[in-house]
Write a protein that holds these residues in place. Structure first.
Motif, PDB file in Angstrom:
ATOM      1  N   SER A 109      53.899 102.793  89.360  1.00 50.77           N
ATOM      2  CA  SER A 109      53.500 102.822  87.949  1.00 50.77           C
ATOM      3  C   SER A 109      54.728 102.849  87.034  1.00 50.77           C
ATOM      4  O   SER A 109      54.668 102.350  85.910  1.00 50.77           O
ATOM      5  CB  SER A 109      52.575 104.010  87.666  1.00 50.77           C
ATOM      6  N   VAL A 110      55.840 103.380  87.527  1.00 50.88           N
ATOM      7  CA  VAL A 110      57.075 103.379  86.740  1.00 50.88           C
ATOM      8  C   VAL A 110      57.549 101.942  86.514  1.00 50.88           C
ATOM      9  O   VAL A 110      57.954 101.569  85.404  1.00 50.88           O
ATOM     10  CB  VAL A 110      58.174 104.216  87.441  1.00 50.88           C
ATOM     11  N   ILE A 111      57.470 101.122  87.564  1.00 52.09           N
ATOM     12  CA  ILE A 111      57.905  99.724  87.450  1.00 52.09           C
ATOM     13  C   ILE A 111      56.969  98.934  86.537  1.00 52.09           C
ATOM     14  O   ILE A 111      57.425  98.167  85.684  1.00 52.09           O
ATOM     15  CB  ILE A 111      57.997  99.069  88.843  1.00 52.09           C
ATOM     16  N   THR A 112      55.668  99.127  86.688  1.00 53.36           N
ATOM     17  CA  THR A 112      54.733  98.379  85.839  1.00 53.36           C
ATOM     18  C   THR A 112      54.851  98.813  84.377  1.00 53.36           C
ATOM     19  O   THR A 112      54.719  97.989  83.473  1.00 53.36           O
ATOM     20  CB  THR A 112      53.281  98.499  86.336  1.00 53.36           C
ATOM     21  N   LEU A 113      55.134 100.093  84.152  1.00 54.77           N
ATOM     22  CA  LEU A 113      55.363 100.564  82.783  1.00 54.77           C
ATOM     23  C   LEU A 113      56.632  99.927  82.215  1.00 54.77           C
ATOM     24  O   LEU A 113      56.645  99.463  81.066  1.00 54.77           O
ATOM     25  CB  LEU A 113      55.464 102.091  82.738  1.00 54.77           C
ATOM     26  N   ALA A 114      57.691  99.864  83.030  1.00 52.96           N
ATOM     27  CA  ALA A 114      58.934  99.219  82.585  1.00 52.96           C
ATOM     28  C   ALA A 114      58.694  97.751  82.253  1.00 52.96           C
ATOM     29  O   ALA A 114      59.187  97.248  81.233  1.00 52.96           O
ATOM     30  CB  ALA A 114      60.018  99.363  83.655  1.00 52.96           C
ATOM     31  N   CYS A 115      57.917  97.067  83.079  1.00 52.86           N
ATOM     32  CA  CYS A 115      57.598  95.659  82.811  1.00 52.86           C
ATOM     33  C   CYS A 115      56.860  95.520  81.481  1.00 52.86           C
ATOM     34  O   CYS A 115      57.140  94.601  80.707  1.00 52.86           O
ATOM     35  CB  CYS A 115      56.772  95.068  83.956  1.00 52.86           C
ATOM     36  N   SER A 116      55.937  96.421  81.217  1.00 53.05           N
ATOM     37  CA  SER A 116      55.216  96.405  79.938  1.00 53.05           C
ATOM     38  C   SER A 116      56.186  96.561  78.778  1.00 53.05           C
ATOM     39  O   SER A 116      56.097  95.841  77.776  1.00 53.05           O
ATOM     40  CB  SER A 116      54.180  97.536  79.884  1.00 53.05           C
ATOM     41  N   LEU A 117      57.113  97.489  78.909  1.00 50.22           N
ATOM     42  CA  LEU A 117      58.079  97.731  77.831  1.00 50.22           C
ATOM     43  C   LEU A 117      59.009  96.544  77.632  1.00 50.22           C
ATOM     44  O   LEU A 117      59.301  96.160  76.492  1.00 50.22           O
ATOM     45  CB  LEU A 117      58.869  99.003  78.112  1.00 50.22           C
ATOM     46  N   PHE A 118      59.480  95.940  78.733  1.00 57.68           N
ATOM     47  CA  PHE A 118      60.344  94.763  78.608  1.00 57.68           C
ATOM     48  C   PHE A 118      59.592  93.603  77.945  1.00 57.68           C
ATOM     49  O   PHE A 118      60.153  92.902  77.099  1.00 57.68           O
ATOM     50  CB  PHE A 118      60.891  94.330  79.968  1.00 57.68           C
ATOM     51  N   LEU A 119      58.342  93.405  78.317  1.00 56.35           N
ATOM     52  CA  LEU A 119      57.544  92.353  77.684  1.00 56.35           C
ATOM     53  C   LEU A 119      57.353  92.635  76.199  1.00 56.35           C
ATOM     54  O   LEU A 119      57.400  91.724  75.364  1.00 56.35           O
ATOM     55  CB  LEU A 119      56.201  92.183  78.386  1.00 56.35           C
ATOM     56  N   TRP A 120      57.133  93.903  75.854  1.00 54.62           N
ATOM     57  CA  TRP A 120      56.992  94.285  74.444  1.00 54.62           C
ATOM     58  C   TRP A 120      58.269  93.932  73.668  1.00 54.62           C
ATOM     59  O   TRP A 120      58.214  93.363  72.579  1.00 54.62           O
ATOM     60  CB  TRP A 120      56.682  95.775  74.348  1.00 54.62           C
ATOM     61  N   ILE A 121      59.421  94.245  74.259  1.00 53.20           N
ATOM     62  CA  ILE A 121      60.705  93.928  73.614  1.00 53.20           C
ATOM     63  C   ILE A 121      60.842  92.419  73.422  1.00 53.20           C
ATOM     64  O   ILE A 121      61.241  91.942  72.358  1.00 53.20           O
ATOM     65  CB  ILE A 121      61.876  94.483  74.460  1.00 53.20           C
ATOM     66  N   ILE A 122      60.492  91.663  74.443  1.00 55.57           N
ATOM     67  CA  ILE A 122      60.601  90.207  74.385  1.00 55.57           C
ATOM     68  C   ILE A 122      59.675  89.634  73.312  1.00 55.57           C
ATOM     69  O   ILE A 122      60.079  88.784  72.518  1.00 55.57           O
ATOM     70  CB  ILE A 122      60.283  89.589  75.765  1.00 55.57           C
ATOM     71  N   LEU A 123      58.459  90.110  73.275  1.00 58.39           N
ATOM     72  CA  LEU A 123      57.467  89.556  72.353  1.00 58.39           C
ATOM     73  C   LEU A 123      57.642  90.025  70.914  1.00 58.39           C
ATOM     74  O   LEU A 123      57.231  89.339  69.984  1.00 58.39           O
ATOM     75  CB  LEU A 123      56.054  89.892  72.839  1.00 58.39           C
ATOM     76  N   ARG A 124      58.223  91.175  70.708  1.00 59.63           N
ATOM     77  CA  ARG A 124      58.354  91.724  69.364  1.00 59.63           C
ATOM     78  C   ARG A 124      59.729  91.491  68.761  1.00 59.63           C
ATOM     79  O   ARG A 124      60.031  92.033  67.708  1.00 59.63           O
ATOM     80  CB  ARG A 124      58.050  93.229  69.377  1.00 59.63           C
ATOM     81  N   SER A 125      60.554  90.673  69.403  1.00 57.76           N
ATOM     82  CA  SER A 125      61.882  90.417  68.848  1.00 57.76           C
ATOM     83  C   SER A 125      61.744  89.760  67.482  1.00 57.76           C
ATOM     84  O   SER A 125      60.852  88.946  67.264  1.00 57.76           O
ATOM     85  CB  SER A 125      62.702  89.544  69.798  1.00 57.76           C
ATOM     86  N   LYS A 126      62.623  90.120  66.590  1.00 58.36           N
ATOM     87  CA  LYS A 126      62.532  89.694  65.180  1.00 58.36           C
ATOM     88  C   LYS A 126      62.561  88.179  65.027  1.00 58.36           C
ATOM     89  O   LYS A 126      63.591  87.554  65.173  1.00 58.36           O
ATOM     90  CB  LYS A 126      63.670  90.295  64.371  1.00 58.36           C
ATOM     91  N   GLY A 127      61.402  87.635  64.747  1.00 55.07           N
ATOM     92  CA  GLY A 127      61.293  86.236  64.388  1.00 55.07           C
ATOM     93  C   GLY A 127      61.761  85.211  65.404  1.00 55.07           C
ATOM     94  O   GLY A 127      61.830  84.052  65.092  1.00 55.07           O
ATOM     95  N   ALA A 128      62.111  85.635  66.589  1.00 49.93           N
ATOM     96  CA  ALA A 128      62.626  84.681  67.569  1.00 49.93           C
ATOM     97  C   ALA A 128      61.482  83.952  68.254  1.00 49.93           C
ATOM     98  O   ALA A 128      60.664  84.567  68.917  1.00 49.93           O
ATOM     99  CB  ALA A 128      63.479  85.406  68.601  1.00 49.93           C
ATOM    100  N   LYS A 129      61.425  82.656  68.037  1.00 48.62           N
ATOM    101  CA  LYS A 129      60.435  81.871  68.769  1.00 48.62           C
ATOM    102  C   LYS A 129      60.922  81.666  70.184  1.00 48.62           C
ATOM    103  O   LYS A 129      60.172  81.728  71.131  1.00 48.62           O
ATOM    104  CB  LYS A 129      60.184  80.549  68.070  1.00 48.62           C
ATOM    105  N   LYS A 130      62.189  81.371  70.314  1.00 47.38           N
ATOM    106  CA  LYS A 130      62.847  81.260  71.621  1.00 47.38           C
ATOM    107  C   LYS A 130      63.990  82.241  71.608  1.00 47.38           C
ATOM    108  O   LYS A 130      64.612  82.484  70.589  1.00 47.38           O
ATOM    109  CB  LYS A 130      63.402  79.862  71.851  1.00 47.38           C
ATOM    110  N   ILE A 131      64.287  82.776  72.744  1.00 52.13           N
ATOM    111  CA  ILE A 131      65.431  83.680  72.841  1.00 52.13           C
ATOM    112  C   ILE A 131      66.654  82.816  73.071  1.00 52.13           C
ATOM    113  O   ILE A 131      66.697  82.012  74.003  1.00 52.13           O
ATOM    114  CB  ILE A 131      65.222  84.700  73.967  1.00 52.13           C
TER     115      ILE A 131
END
Length: 135
Positions: A109-131
């Motif tokens: 569950s620690v790994i799946t929680l980390a994956c959720s957080l990393f995805l949140w960071i990726i998706l919520r990046s300021k205005g970036a359509k592509k990284i």
């Protein structure tokens, strides 16, 4: 954390998890420690592990698109939708792992929680359509 770093870390996790599931598929690791300890025979294991490997390969490809590491085959809006679906999947899986029958899977569950957080960071990046990739 920069989204570019989150993509790379998440890609590393996806590779490790895919190798783990391949080891289960090849019976190097017993399947009774996964899927909540609910698999009862080899046939179920082959179906569930093949499904899991397939999902991980899809996530890996979408992360490569999002991180601009390979040329996207999908529109960026579709990439984002797929990543949101995975974020929800990881969040639900985190809760499921907490109620698993094996302590090993509870620990995941620690790994799946980390994956959720990393995805949140990726998706919520300021205005970036592509990284943007660092050249």
């Amino acid at each position: 954390m920069k989204p570019r770093i989150a993509v790379k870390i998440l890609l590393g996790i996806v590779i490790a998890v895919t190798l783990f599931h391949l080891c289960i598929l090849l019976k190097v690791i017993p399947y009774d420690i996964t899927w909540g300890g609910r698999l009862t025979n080899d046939t179920e294991m082959y179906v569930f592990e093949t499904f899991s490997i397939g999902l991980n390969l899809i996530l890996g490809m979408v992360l490569l698109f999002k991180g601009n590491l390979i040329k996207p085959l999908l529109p960026i809006k579709m990439v984002n939708v797929v990543l949101w679906v995975f974020l929800i999947l990881f969040a639900v899986n985190t809760v499921g792992n907490l109620f698993a029958e094996t302590n090993f899977e509870k620990g995941l569950s620690v790994i799946t929680l980390a994956c959720s957080l990393f995805l949140w960071i990726i998706l919520r990046s300021k205005g970036a359509k592509k990284i943007k990739s660092k050249s």
